[in-house]
Design an enzyme around this catalytic site. Sequence first.
Site, PDB file in Angstrom:
ATOM      1  CE  LYS A  10      -3.772   6.679  -1.607  1.00  0.00           C
ATOM      2  NZ  LYS A  10      -2.652   6.040  -2.360  1.00  0.00           N
ATOM      3  CE1 TYR A  50       0.179  10.418  -3.459  1.00  0.00           C
ATOM      4  CE2 TYR A  50      -2.022  10.788  -4.311  1.00  0.00           C
ATOM      5  CZ  TYR A  50      -1.167  10.145  -3.438  1.00  0.00           C
ATOM      6  OH  TYR A  50      -1.658   9.210  -2.547  1.00  0.00           O
ATOM      7  CG  PHE A  58       2.498   5.650 -10.926  1.00  0.00           C
ATOM      8  CD1 PHE A  58       2.111   6.561  -9.956  1.00  0.00           C
ATOM      9  CD2 PHE A  58       3.736   5.041 -10.793  1.00  0.00           C
ATOM     10  CE1 PHE A  58       2.922   6.869  -8.873  1.00  0.00           C
ATOM     11  CE2 PHE A  58       4.568   5.337  -9.715  1.00  0.00           C
ATOM     12  CZ  PHE A  58       4.158   6.266  -8.760  1.00  0.00           C
ATOM     13  NE  ARG A  86       4.762   5.320   4.781  1.00  0.00           N
ATOM     14  CZ  ARG A  86       4.649   5.598   3.485  1.00  0.00           C
ATOM     15  NH1 ARG A  86       3.809   6.571   3.083  1.00  0.00           N
ATOM     16  NH2 ARG A  86       5.329   4.956   2.595  1.00  0.00           N
ATOM     17  CB  THR A  92       3.273   1.061  -1.947  1.00  0.00           C
ATOM     18  OG1 THR A  92       4.067   1.914  -1.120  1.00  0.00           O
ATOM     19  CG2 THR A  92       2.550   1.890  -2.991  1.00  0.00           C
ATOM     20  NE  ARG A 103      -1.321   1.673   1.080  1.00  0.00           N
ATOM     21  CZ  ARG A 103      -0.297   2.512   1.008  1.00  0.00           C
ATOM     22  NH1 ARG A 103       0.917   2.131   1.392  1.00  0.00           N
ATOM     23  NH2 ARG A 103      -0.475   3.738   0.548  1.00  0.00           N
ATOM     24  CG  ASN A 113      -2.325   2.303  -2.347  1.00  0.00           C
ATOM     25  OD1 ASN A 113      -3.021   3.311  -2.350  1.00  0.00           O
ATOM     26  ND2 ASN A 113      -1.004   2.341  -2.400  1.00  0.00           N
ATOM     27  CG  HIS A 116      -1.395   9.832   1.585  1.00  0.00           C
ATOM     28  ND1 HIS A 116      -0.152   9.752   1.009  1.00  0.00           N
ATOM     29  CD2 HIS A 116      -1.323  10.850   2.489  1.00  0.00           C
ATOM     30  CE1 HIS A 116       0.625  10.703   1.518  1.00  0.00           C
ATOM     31  NE2 HIS A 116      -0.062  11.382   2.417  1.00  0.00           N
ATOM     32  CD  GLU A 127       1.573  14.576   2.750  1.00  0.00           C
ATOM     33  OE1 GLU A 127       2.416  14.116   1.971  1.00  0.00           O
ATOM     34  OE2 GLU A 127       0.993  13.869   3.608  1.00  0.00           O
TER      35      GLU A 127
HETATM   36  P1  ATP Z   1       1.007   7.222  -0.424  1.00  0.00           P
HETATM   37  O1  ATP Z   1       1.968   8.333  -0.793  1.00  0.00           O
HETATM   38  O2  ATP Z   1      -0.293   7.283  -1.210  1.00  0.00           O
HETATM   39  O3  ATP Z   1       0.792   7.127   1.044  1.00  0.00           O
HETATM   40  P2  ATP Z   1       3.127   5.299  -0.595  1.00  0.00           P
HETATM   41  O4  ATP Z   1       3.926   6.333   0.119  1.00  0.00           O
HETATM   42  O5  ATP Z   1       3.032   3.938  -0.004  1.00  0.00           O
HETATM   43  O6  ATP Z   1       1.645   5.816  -0.825  1.00  0.00           O
HETATM   44  P3  ATP Z   1       4.297   6.230  -3.058  1.00  0.00           P
HETATM   45  O7  ATP Z   1       5.513   5.627  -3.639  1.00  0.00           O
HETATM   46  O8  ATP Z   1       4.396   7.561  -2.383  1.00  0.00           O
HETATM   47  O9  ATP Z   1       3.637   5.144  -2.077  1.00  0.00           O
HETATM   48  O10 ATP Z   1       3.211   6.310  -4.233  1.00  0.00           O
HETATM   49  C1  ATP Z   1       2.095   7.176  -4.119  1.00  0.00           C
HETATM   50  C2  ATP Z   1       0.883   6.483  -4.668  1.00  0.00           C
HETATM   51  O11 ATP Z   1       1.026   6.327  -6.062  1.00  0.00           O
HETATM   52  C3  ATP Z   1       0.643   5.053  -4.144  1.00  0.00           C
HETATM   53  O12 ATP Z   1      -0.007   4.990  -2.917  1.00  0.00           O
HETATM   54  C4  ATP Z   1      -0.227   4.491  -5.244  1.00  0.00           C
HETATM   55  O13 ATP Z   1      -1.581   4.931  -5.106  1.00  0.00           O
HETATM   56  C5  ATP Z   1       0.397   5.136  -6.488  1.00  0.00           C
HETATM   57  N1  ATP Z   1       1.400   4.246  -7.063  1.00  0.00           N
HETATM   58  C6  ATP Z   1       2.645   3.986  -6.599  1.00  0.00           C
HETATM   59  N2  ATP Z   1       3.304   3.114  -7.380  1.00  0.00           N
HETATM   60  C7  ATP Z   1       2.441   2.799  -8.384  1.00  0.00           C
HETATM   61  C8  ATP Z   1       2.508   1.963  -9.536  1.00  0.00           C
HETATM   62  N3  ATP Z   1       3.596   1.234  -9.805  1.00  0.00           N
HETATM   63  N4  ATP Z   1       1.424   1.891 -10.348  1.00  0.00           N
HETATM   64  C9  ATP Z   1       0.312   2.621 -10.090  1.00  0.00           C
HETATM   65  N5  ATP Z   1       0.184   3.439  -9.029  1.00  0.00           N
HETATM   66  C10 ATP Z   1       1.224   3.527  -8.188  1.00  0.00           C
HETATM   67 MG    MG Z   2       4.031   8.363  -0.491  1.00  0.00          MG
END
Ligand code: ATP
Ligand code: MG
Length: 139
Positions: A10, A50, A58, A86, A92, A103, A113, A116, A127
């Site tokens: 990212k 997304y 967010f 993962r 996350t 992370r 973070n 992805h 994807e």
């Molecule tokens: P990713 O999908 O990016 O691999 P993830 O699966 O760990 O991450 P998700 O719940 O899918 O987490 O959230 C997608 C992305 O949205 C997160 O990686 C982060 O960049 C952002 N995100 C998630 N929760 C928050 C939050 N509370 N505030 C701000 N950004 C958030």
């Molecule tokens: Mg995710």
Amino acid sequence: MAERTFSIIKPDATRRNLTGKVNAVIEDAGLRIVAQRRIQMTRAQAEKFYEIHKERPFFGELVDFMISAPVVVQVLEGDNAVARYRDVMGATNPANAADGTIRKLYAESVGENSVHGSDSADNAAIEIVQFFKPEEIVG
Ligand code: ATP
Ligand code: MG
């Protein structure tokens, strides 16, 4: 079973010149980078990618962040690649991420973070085709 997953390094990580360090953690975990490209995501691409989060508070911030600098899109291959990546990524929120995870090592916040990774094999397939042609993936 050999499997593929989709990864994004990212903007917070590319901005800090961490592409190589992130890739070292990926490779040390036994995952092979079988496709990789540095791109500037468009807003439309980020919104589509997304889409599942579009009702979350967010979402706007997340899309703005994902287009704020180049990203590196990747296809990773290995045994149980989806679950393995993962694990390597960590939680996350970096405050909850285990030692040695990408992370924990590099993420700045729950939003910014660093990486992805697909959350299922089905989503990995969806994807991967958003960013790579089959002939660009050389396993
Ligand atoms: P990713 O999908 O990016 O691999 P993830 O699966 O760990 O991450 P998700 O719940 O899918 O987490 O959230 C997608 C992305 O949205 C997160 O990686 C982060 O960049 C952002 N995100 C998630 N929760 C928050 C939050 N509370 N505030 C701000 N950004 C958030
Ligand atoms: Mg995710």
